[in-house]
Design an enzyme around this catalytic site. Structure first.
Site, PDB file in Angstrom:
ATOM      1  N   ASP A   1      61.327  27.431 -34.989  1.00 60.57           N
ATOM      2  CA  ASP A   1      60.833  26.909 -36.264  1.00 60.57           C
ATOM      3  C   ASP A   1      61.219  25.440 -36.460  1.00 60.57           C
ATOM      4  OD1 ASP A   1      59.646  27.874 -38.862  1.00 60.57           O
ATOM      5  OD2 ASP A   1      61.556  27.172 -39.652  1.00 60.57           O
TER       6      ASP A   1
ATOM      7  N   GLU B   1      57.717  24.770 -32.639  1.00 61.17           N
ATOM      8  CA  GLU B   1      56.818  24.403 -33.734  1.00 61.17           C
ATOM      9  C   GLU B   1      56.967  22.909 -33.980  1.00 61.17           C
ATOM     10  OE1 GLU B   1      55.638  25.274 -38.382  1.00 61.17           O
ATOM     11  OE2 GLU B   1      57.729  25.122 -37.810  1.00 61.17           O
TER      12      GLU B   1
ATOM     13  N   HIS C   1      50.464  31.460 -39.727  1.00 60.49           N
ATOM     14  CA  HIS C   1      50.779  31.935 -41.070  1.00 60.49           C
ATOM     15  C   HIS C   1      50.935  30.822 -42.095  1.00 60.49           C
ATOM     16  CE1 HIS C   1      54.441  30.668 -39.232  1.00 60.49           C
ATOM     17  NE2 HIS C   1      55.088  30.777 -40.375  1.00 60.49           N
ATOM     18  N   ASP C   2      50.753  29.576 -41.672  1.00 65.84           N
ATOM     19  CA  ASP C   2      50.887  28.445 -42.593  1.00 65.84           C
ATOM     20  C   ASP C   2      49.575  27.730 -42.882  1.00 65.84           C
ATOM     21  OD1 ASP C   2      53.713  28.688 -42.722  1.00 65.84           O
ATOM     22  OD2 ASP C   2      53.954  27.511 -40.881  1.00 65.84           O
TER      23      ASP C   2
HETATM   24  C1  GLC Z   1      57.911  26.651 -40.630  1.00 66.60           C
HETATM   25  C2  GLC Z   1      57.304  28.011 -40.865  1.00 66.60           C
HETATM   26  C3  GLC Z   1      56.997  28.149 -42.325  1.00 66.60           C
HETATM   27  C4  GLC Z   1      58.288  28.025 -43.099  1.00 66.60           C
HETATM   28  C5  GLC Z   1      58.998  26.732 -42.761  1.00 66.60           C
HETATM   29  C6  GLC Z   1      60.408  26.744 -43.255  1.00 66.60           C
HETATM   30  O1  GLC Z   1      57.028  25.622 -40.858  1.00 66.60           O
HETATM   31  O2  GLC Z   1      56.189  28.183 -40.053  1.00 66.60           O
HETATM   32  O3  GLC Z   1      56.350  29.350 -42.609  1.00 66.60           O
HETATM   33  O4  GLC Z   1      58.031  28.077 -44.479  1.00 66.60           O
HETATM   34  O5  GLC Z   1      59.073  26.521 -41.382  1.00 66.60           O
HETATM   35  O6  GLC Z   1      61.193  27.597 -42.475  1.00 66.60           O
END
Ligand code: GLC
Length: 539
Positions: free
Chosen positions: A201, A268, A333-334
Site C-alpha cells: 500500500d 501501489e 477498490h479506489d
Molecule cells: C491505498 C489504498 C486505499 C487506502 C489508502 C490508505 O491507496 O488503496 O484504499 O484508503 O491506501 O491506506
C-alpha cells in the site's frame, strides 16, 4: 516452469474481502466466504488472488487502518480460517497475495498508543511527531489524502503527529530502523504461513523529507478540484531514500523464495512513468532488486481514445528497464469501475485489451461481470473519502459493492443485510446467469483468459504496435513462429480489417462480440466497439 512464471505470465485477481462472499450473515464478506468461491476463480482461470486487508482494524478506512498486523479481524474470521483458505488455494494451484500497509497503522495500534503516551516513550520515534509551528498551527503545509492538514495535535503532549490519510491512520517513521525491522517481521509472519507475496500500500510515501519542508503550490490547480491537488507533494512522496527500503523489503521476501516459486512484491504507485520505473530497483550491475511489479495504473486514468492508449503502451514499453516485467490494471477498490468509465460495450473491448497486452493483468472482482459503479444513497455512505470531502466524486463505495453470485436474495452475497447496497441489475447480471449465457461478459472473460493461458504469444510473447487507421488500436504479439494480431475498434462506425496485417488464411481466435467467430467473411468489417484476435499465417 521458472520460479517467477506465475506472476510474470499469470493473471492476478483482486478481492475486496468485505464484498466478495459473506458466510455468517453479518452482511460483510469473510475468509470462509472466499474459500467457498475458490472453485469459481479456478474456473475463471486466474493464477493468483490478492486480498485487500483482512487484519484487525477499527475500520475507519475499512481495513487500511490496522491495529494488529499479525492476526485476522473477527469480521473476516480467524487465523485458522486464513490457514484453511491458504491450504485450499494451494491445493488448487492458486497463489495468495496479501495487502501490506506499511505507511501507517491505526491510532489504536499498541505501537501508537505507546508512542502517544509520552514524549519520552520508547516508541515516540516510531511515528512522526513534531512541535507546532511558531503560531501553534501544524508543523508544515502537508495535506491529508482524505481532506484537511496531514497533522493532528495531540493536546496532552503538545506535539503534532503526521497522517497522510485519516487522523486515525498515523504515519510510521520509516527512517527508524526499529520500525523497519518490526514491519519486516510482519512480512515474515505471513511468509511463514505460506503467502506468495504482497501488494504494498502507498509504497511511494513511506519516507518523508528529513527537514519536513513545505510543499510548493501547484500552479496548475483549478479551484473546485480535489483540494489535495493544491500542492505539489514533492516533500512527502517518492523521496530519494525510498530505494533502500524497497531493496530491503525485497531481500526479506526473496529469502522465502524457492526454486519452484518466487515470492512477489507489487507496489501501489501513482507516479509519472520515469519515477515509476525506479521502483523496479535496477542497480549498478543491471539487476532488478526492487518490487517485481510496480503497479501500472495508466489505463485507470487514461482518456479512452485509441491514439492515447497506443501512446501509453508504446511509452511504457520503451521505459521498462531491461528484463523488467510489465503489468496492467483496469480498476481497483479506489477508482471508478471500467464499465462506468467506458460503457458496457467499451468494457468488453477493455477486457480484450487488458488480456492481450504484454504484462501481468490485474482484474478487479466483479469487472468480469461488467459490474458498474453503484449509486450510494447519502444515508448509506461508508467511505471516509466521501464523508470528509463530500460531493467531489472521491467516494469509493460505488466500486466496492457486493459481488453478484446468483438470483437468490442479495445476489447470494449474504443472508443478512449487505454493508453496501447491491444496486440494480443483479437479478440478470450475476455469475449464475452469465455462466449460462454465451453472450455474457463472464463468458467473454473466460474465453479471453483461456486464450491468454493457451497462447504463449499472449502470456509471454513480444509486443509490436501496428497501424490500422485512426479508430483502431492494433498490435501484434509473437512467440517463436506464432504471431497473433489484435484489432480493437474504438470508433462508433465500422472500420476495415486491414488484411495486409494478417496475411493469408488468418484464423479468428476471439471476438468481443458473441457471434464474432461465426461471421468472418469476405468484406467483413470491424463493427463499432468490436475487438478481434487473429492468428496470422506466416507470410
Ligand atoms: C491505498 C489504498 C486505499 C487506502 C489508502 C490508505 O491507496 O488503496 O484504499 O484508503 O491506501 O491506506
Amino acid at each position: 516452469m521458472s520460479a517467477d512464471a506465475w506472476w510474470k505470465n499469470g493473471i492476478v485477481y483482486q478481492i475486496y474481502p468485505r464484498s466478495f462472499q459473506d458466510s455468517d450473515g453479518d452482511g460483510i464478506g469473510d475468509l470462509a466466504g472466499i474459500r467457498r468461491r475458490l472453485d469459481y476463480l479456478v474456473a475463471l482461470g486466474v493464477d493468483a488472488i490478492w486480498i485487500s486487508p483482512i487484519y484487525p482494524s477499527p475500520m475507519a478506512d475499512f481495513g487500511y487502518d490496522i491495529s494488529d498486523y499479525c492476526d485476522v479481524d473477527s469480521r473476516f474470521g480467524t487465523l485458522a480460517d486464513f490457514d484453511a483458505l491458504a491450504a485450499d488455494a494451494r491445493a488448487r494451484g492458486l497463489k495468495l497475495i496479501l495487502d501490506f500497509v506499511p505507511n501507517h497503522t491505526s491510532d489504536r495500534h499498541p505501537w501508537f498508543i505507546e508512542s502517544r503516551s509520552a514524549r519520552e516513550s520508547p516508541k515516540r520515534g516510531w511515528y512522526l511527531w513534531r512541535d507546532p509551528a511558531p503560531d501553534g498551527g501544524p508543523p508544515n503545509n502537508w495535506l491529508s489524502h482524505f481532506g484537511g492538514p496531514a497533522w493532528t495535535l495531540d493536546e496532552a503532549s503538545g506535539q503534532y503527529y503526521c497522517h497522510s490519510f485519516l487522523k486515525a491512520q498515523p504515519d510510521l517513521n520509516w527512517r527508524n530502523p526499529q520500525v523497519r525491522e518490526a514491519m519486516f517481521e510482519v512480512l515474515r509472519f505471513w511468509l511463514r504461513r505460506g503467502v506468495d507475496g504482497f501488494r504494498v500500500d502507498v509504497l511511494s510515501d513511506l519516507i518523508k523529507d528529513e527537514l519536513f519542508r513545505d510543499n510548493p503550490a501547484n500552479p496548475a490547480f483549478v479551484p473546485g478540484e480535489n483540494p489535495l491537488l493544491q500542492l505539489l507533494p514533492i516533500h512527502n512522496t517518492d523521496q530519494p531514500d525510498m530505494q533502500d527500503i524497497v531493496f530491503e523489503m525485497r531481500r526479506v521476501t526473496d529469502a522465502f523464495s524457492d526454486p519452484a516459486s518466487s515470492r512477489v512484491l507489487i507496489g501501489e504507485l501513482y507516479l509519472p512513468l520515469p519515477r515509476l520505473m525506479h521502483y523496479y530497483g535496477r542497480n549498478a550491475e543491471g539487476l532488478l532488486q526492487g518490487v517485481q511489479l510496480p503497479f501500472n495504473f495508466q489505463l485507470v486514468g487514461a482518456k479512452w481514445l485509441p491514439a492515447e492508449i497506443d501512446r501509453i503502451v508504446r511509452e511504457y514499453e520503451a521505459a521498462l528497464p531491461p528484463g523488467a516485467a510489465p503489468n496492467w490494471v483496469l480498476g481497483n477498490h479506489d477508482k471508478p469501475r471500467i464499465a462506468s468509465r467506458v460503457g458496457p460495450q467499451g468494457a468488453r473491448l477493455a477486457a480484450m485489451l487488458l488480456l492481450t497486452l504484454r504484462g501481468t493483468p490485474t482484474l478487479y472482482y466483479g469487472d468480469e461481470l461488467g459490474m458498474a459503479d453503484v449509486p450510494i444513497p447519502p444515508d448509506r455512505v461508508q467511505d471516509p473519502a466521501e464523508k470528509n470531502v463530500p460531493g467531489k466524486g472521491l467516494g469509493r463505495d460505488p466500486v466496492r459493492t457486493p459481488m453478484r453470485w446468483s438470483g437468490e436474495p442479495n445476489a447470494g452475497f449474504t443472508t443478512g443485510t449487505p454493508w453496501l447496497p447491491l444496486g440494480e441489475g443483479w437479478a440478470e447480471g450475476n455469475v449464475e446467469a452469465q455462466a449460462q449465457d454465451a453472450s455474457s461478459m463472464l463468458t467473454l472473460y473466460r474465453r479471453l483468459i483461456a486464450l491468454r493461458r493457451r497462447e504463449p504469444a499472449l502470456h509471454e510473447g513480444s509486443y509490436a504496435p501496428l497501424a490500422a487507421g485512426p479508430e483502431v488500436l492494433a498490435y501484434a504479439r509473437a512467440h517463436g513462429a506464432r504471431r497473433l494480431v489484435v484489432l480493437l475498434n474504438f470508433g462508433a462506425t465500422p472500420a476495415p480489417i486491414p488484411s495486409q496485417l494478417l496475411g493469408v488464411d488468418a484464423e479468428l481466435l476471439a471476438s468481443t462480440h458473441a457471434d464474432g467467430e461465426a461471421s468472418l467473411h469476405e468484406g467483413r468489417m470491424l463493427r463499432p466497439l468490436e475487438g478481434l484476435v487473429f492468428a496470422s499465417a506466416p507470410a
